[in-house]
Design an enzyme around this catalytic site. Structure first.
Site, PDB file in Angstrom:
ATOM      1  N   CYS A 281       0.953  -1.082   0.044  1.00 54.31           N
ATOM      2  CA  CYS A 281      -0.180   0.002   0.276  1.00 54.31           C
ATOM      3  C   CYS A 281       1.282   1.020  -0.029  1.00 54.31           C
ATOM      4  CB  CYS A 281      -0.911  -0.263   1.024  1.00 54.31           C
ATOM      5  SG  CYS A 281       0.090  -0.064   2.939  1.00 54.31           S
TER       6      CYS A 281
ATOM      7  N   ARG B  94       7.257   1.002   1.291  1.00 55.36           N
ATOM      8  CA  ARG B  94       7.975   2.156   1.631  1.00 55.36           C
ATOM      9  C   ARG B  94       8.397   2.203   3.162  1.00 55.36           C
ATOM     10  NH1 ARG B  94       8.357   3.402  -3.147  1.00 55.36           N
ATOM     11  NH2 ARG B  94       7.914   5.575  -3.765  1.00 55.36           N
TER      12      ARG B  94
ATOM     13  N   ASP C 104      13.100  -3.873   1.085  1.00 56.84           N
ATOM     14  CA  ASP C 104      13.555  -3.498   0.202  1.00 56.84           C
ATOM     15  C   ASP C 104      13.677  -1.622   0.308  1.00 56.84           C
ATOM     16  OD1 ASP C 104      14.811  -3.524  -2.678  1.00 56.84           O
ATOM     17  OD2 ASP C 104      12.436  -2.399  -3.368  1.00 56.84           O
TER      18      ASP C 104
ATOM     19  N   GLU D 248      16.055   5.660   4.689  1.00 58.31           N
ATOM     20  CA  GLU D 248      16.321   4.918   3.850  1.00 58.31           C
ATOM     21  C   GLU D 248      17.406   6.161   2.793  1.00 58.31           C
ATOM     22  OE1 GLU D 248      13.501   2.963   1.023  1.00 58.31           O
ATOM     23  OE2 GLU D 248      14.128   4.316  -0.038  1.00 58.31           O
TER      24      GLU D 248
ATOM     25  N   HIS E 286      16.285  -0.582  -2.011  1.00 56.42           N
ATOM     26  CA  HIS E 286      15.121   0.300  -2.972  1.00 56.42           C
ATOM     27  C   HIS E 286      15.735  -0.735  -3.757  1.00 56.42           C
ATOM     28  CE1 HIS E 286      11.444   3.118  -2.758  1.00 56.42           C
ATOM     29  NE2 HIS E 286      11.703   2.185  -3.621  1.00 56.42           N
TER      30      HIS E 286
HETATM   31  P1  NAD Z   1      -1.192   1.141  -6.450  1.00 58.85           P
HETATM   32  O1  NAD Z   1      -2.032   2.722  -6.389  1.00 58.85           O
HETATM   33  O2  NAD Z   1      -1.738   0.368  -7.201  1.00 58.85           O
HETATM   34  O3  NAD Z   1      -1.924  -0.234  -5.373  1.00 58.85           O
HETATM   35  C1  NAD Z   1      -1.984   0.764  -3.274  1.00 58.85           C
HETATM   36  C2  NAD Z   1      -3.233   0.033  -3.178  1.00 58.85           C
HETATM   37  O4  NAD Z   1      -2.916   0.116  -1.780  1.00 58.85           O
HETATM   38  C3  NAD Z   1      -4.501  -0.149  -4.165  1.00 58.85           C
HETATM   39  O5  NAD Z   1      -5.396  -0.744  -3.586  1.00 58.85           O
HETATM   40  C4  NAD Z   1      -5.396   1.080  -2.408  1.00 58.85           C
HETATM   41  O6  NAD Z   1      -7.161   1.230  -2.802  1.00 58.85           O
HETATM   42  C5  NAD Z   1      -4.526   0.879  -1.404  1.00 58.85           C
HETATM   43  N1  NAD Z   1      -4.533   1.740  -0.530  1.00 58.85           N
HETATM   44  C6  NAD Z   1      -4.485   2.957  -0.158  1.00 58.85           C
HETATM   45  N2  NAD Z   1      -4.213   3.235   0.540  1.00 58.85           N
HETATM   46  C7  NAD Z   1      -4.502   1.703   1.694  1.00 58.85           C
HETATM   47  C8  NAD Z   1      -4.642   1.605   3.054  1.00 58.85           C
HETATM   48  N3  NAD Z   1      -4.557   2.796   3.806  1.00 58.85           N
HETATM   49  N4  NAD Z   1      -4.332   0.476   3.641  1.00 58.85           N
HETATM   50  C9  NAD Z   1      -4.225  -0.946   2.751  1.00 58.85           C
HETATM   51  N5  NAD Z   1      -4.568  -0.500   1.351  1.00 58.85           N
HETATM   52  C10 NAD Z   1      -4.134   1.136   1.170  1.00 58.85           C
HETATM   53  O7  NAD Z   1       0.216   0.955  -6.386  1.00 58.85           O
HETATM   54  P2  NAD Z   1       1.139   0.210  -6.573  1.00 58.85           P
HETATM   55  O8  NAD Z   1       1.639   0.420  -7.525  1.00 58.85           O
HETATM   56  O9  NAD Z   1       0.491  -2.010  -5.981  1.00 58.85           O
HETATM   57  O10 NAD Z   1       2.269   0.263  -6.058  1.00 58.85           O
HETATM   58  C11 NAD Z   1       2.253  -0.062  -4.432  1.00 58.85           C
HETATM   59  C12 NAD Z   1       3.204   0.820  -3.889  1.00 58.85           C
HETATM   60  O11 NAD Z   1       4.299  -0.211  -4.077  1.00 58.85           O
HETATM   61  C13 NAD Z   1       3.681   1.993  -3.620  1.00 58.85           C
HETATM   62  O12 NAD Z   1       2.319   2.903  -3.349  1.00 58.85           O
HETATM   63  C14 NAD Z   1       5.266   2.480  -3.337  1.00 58.85           C
HETATM   64  O13 NAD Z   1       5.065   3.172  -2.422  1.00 58.85           O
HETATM   65  C15 NAD Z   1       5.511   1.234  -3.734  1.00 58.85           C
HETATM   66  N6  NAD Z   1       6.891   0.547  -4.817  1.00 58.85           N
HETATM   67  C16 NAD Z   1       7.840   0.623  -4.862  1.00 58.85           C
HETATM   68  C17 NAD Z   1       8.544   0.350  -5.729  1.00 58.85           C
HETATM   69  C18 NAD Z   1      10.321  -0.005  -5.171  1.00 58.85           C
HETATM   70  O14 NAD Z   1      11.335  -0.208  -5.351  1.00 58.85           O
HETATM   71  N7  NAD Z   1      10.801  -0.424  -3.771  1.00 58.85           N
HETATM   72  C19 NAD Z   1       8.621  -0.046  -7.110  1.00 58.85           C
HETATM   73  C20 NAD Z   1       7.016   0.696  -7.036  1.00 58.85           C
HETATM   74  C21 NAD Z   1       6.084   1.062  -6.024  1.00 58.85           C
END
Ligand code: NAD
Length: 345
Positions: A205, A234, A258, A263, A295
């Protein structure tokens, strides 16, 4: 169109050069991160491009605006590092909402398998011709329960991968998508049930005020003893001090991270010749059951190429006055993708 590109790494340039040439954009690459001290470097440019650990607070936004910059291109999906409220009406903020959910979901599974099958230890042992198996006993993923927090793009791919392993999935999302729940192998539950019943918990999320320290000491207390935590989302979703205490008390059996709360000061850089100032990170890394990657989950050729193409197209669209579907809209205290084929202001 001239773009100031902050926090550049060599792997960024390869993909960005290709698309910049294709779309007639000139990029000046700065290795430094964007912050109040470095914002002046953007003087004379049309736009600024940043990554996850650049600082885009009110002071930086004011400096950029005063220089005449009108587009802030995030070459990432998350925007928790941008003061979106302050940017509204000043900078068009564009992002890459999706570049490869597979990259992140597959890295999450790579971390899980590495941890539970002790691959990281076996690799080091065999390089030293130590072929002993003592201490390498893992457990089957088949039949285990995985709790997935956030069932968006990445969470859903991760769920598919877990189903391939024969795992039972408990999902929690603030905005559930009912078609995902099959009443059997994938079920939506409340957060407490997910904490109580999961053998493995994976966070997918976004970081918001609501999800800050989603997993803290109290949450870990509710978990199964030996739970495996996966965080590729995150860092600040997890209270690092609370995690450390839960590992010491043996409540958390393993953690694969990750991302890390602090970080910004250390990830992406070679700190091997320095004293690690962050005691919590140093202690976590010292644990035999903690895996940390820097990351890295996004880092595949496919993702880098998609990030570069989308970012360059976003910039060209905004600067040429065309609508940009990847513009982020701040309105009435809520931030959302514009997605309506028009500018937000
Ligand atoms: P997305 O927007 O498609 O999905 C996020 C989901 O979280 C949604 O379904 C949303 O409804 C849900 N959500 C929002 N608020 C919430 C809450 N309070 N409680 C529970 N669920 C909640 O995003 P995504 O593309 O799947 O990415 C998810 C996360 O991955 C991003 O926010 C980002 O922080 C992280 N990310 C990390 C990397 C990395 O390299 N490590 C790369 C890309 C994204």
């Amino acid at each position: 169109m001239k773009i100031a590109f902050f926090d550049t790494k060599p792997y960024d340039r390869i993909a960005f050069e290709q698309y910049a040439a294709m779309y007639g954009v000139t990029i000046k690459y700065f290795e430094t991160k964007l912050n109040e001290d470095t914002a002046d470097l953007a003087n004379g440019f049309d736009g600024v491009c940043v990554f996850v650990n650049d600082t885009v607070n009110a002071a930086v936004i004011d400096k950029l605006y005063a220089m005449g910059i009108r587009v802030l291109a995030l070459r990432c999906a998350g925007f928790n590092h941008v003061d979106m409220k302050h940017a509204y009406g000043k900078l068009h903020v564009v992002r890459v909402p999706a570049y490869s959910p597979y990259a992140v979901a597959e890295h999450t599974m790579a971390l899980l398998l590495t941890s539970v099958r002790r691959i990281h230890k076996a690799y080091l042992r065999s390089r030293d011709f130590n072929f002993s198996l003592t201490g390498l006993t893992g457990f089957d993923l088949h039949g285990k329960t995985v709790g997935v927090v956030g069932t968006g793009k990445i969470g859903r791919v991760f769920i598919d991968i877990c189903r391939g392993f024969g795992m039972r999935v408990l999902a929690y999302d603030k905005y559930p998508t009912p078609d995902l729940d099959n009443g059997d192998t994938v079920r939506y539950v409340d957060m407490d049930t997910l904490l109580l019943e999961s053998d493995i918990i994976s966070l997918h999320c976004p970081l918001t005020e609501e999800t800050y320290h989603l997993l803290d000491a109290a949450a870990f207390e509710k978990c199964k003893t030996g739970v495996v935590l996966l965080n590729t989302s995150r860092g600040a979703l997890v209270d690092a001090e609370g995690l450390l205490a839960a590992i010491k008390s043996r409540k958390v059996g393993a953690a694969c991270l990750d991302v890390y709360e602090e970080e910004g000061d250390v990830f992406f850089e070679d700190n091997s010749g320095h004293i690690m100032e962050d005691d919590t990170l140093a202690r976590l890394i010292s644990m035999p059951n903690v895996l940390v990657t820097s990351h890295q989950a996004f880092l595949t050729q496919e993702a880098l190429s998609n990030i570069a193409e989308t970012t360059v197209v976003n910039i060209v669209e905004v600067l040429s006055g065309s609508p940009c579907a990847n513009e982020l809209c701040y309105r009435n205290g809520d931030i959302q993708d514009c997605g309506k084929n028009r500018h937000c202001f």
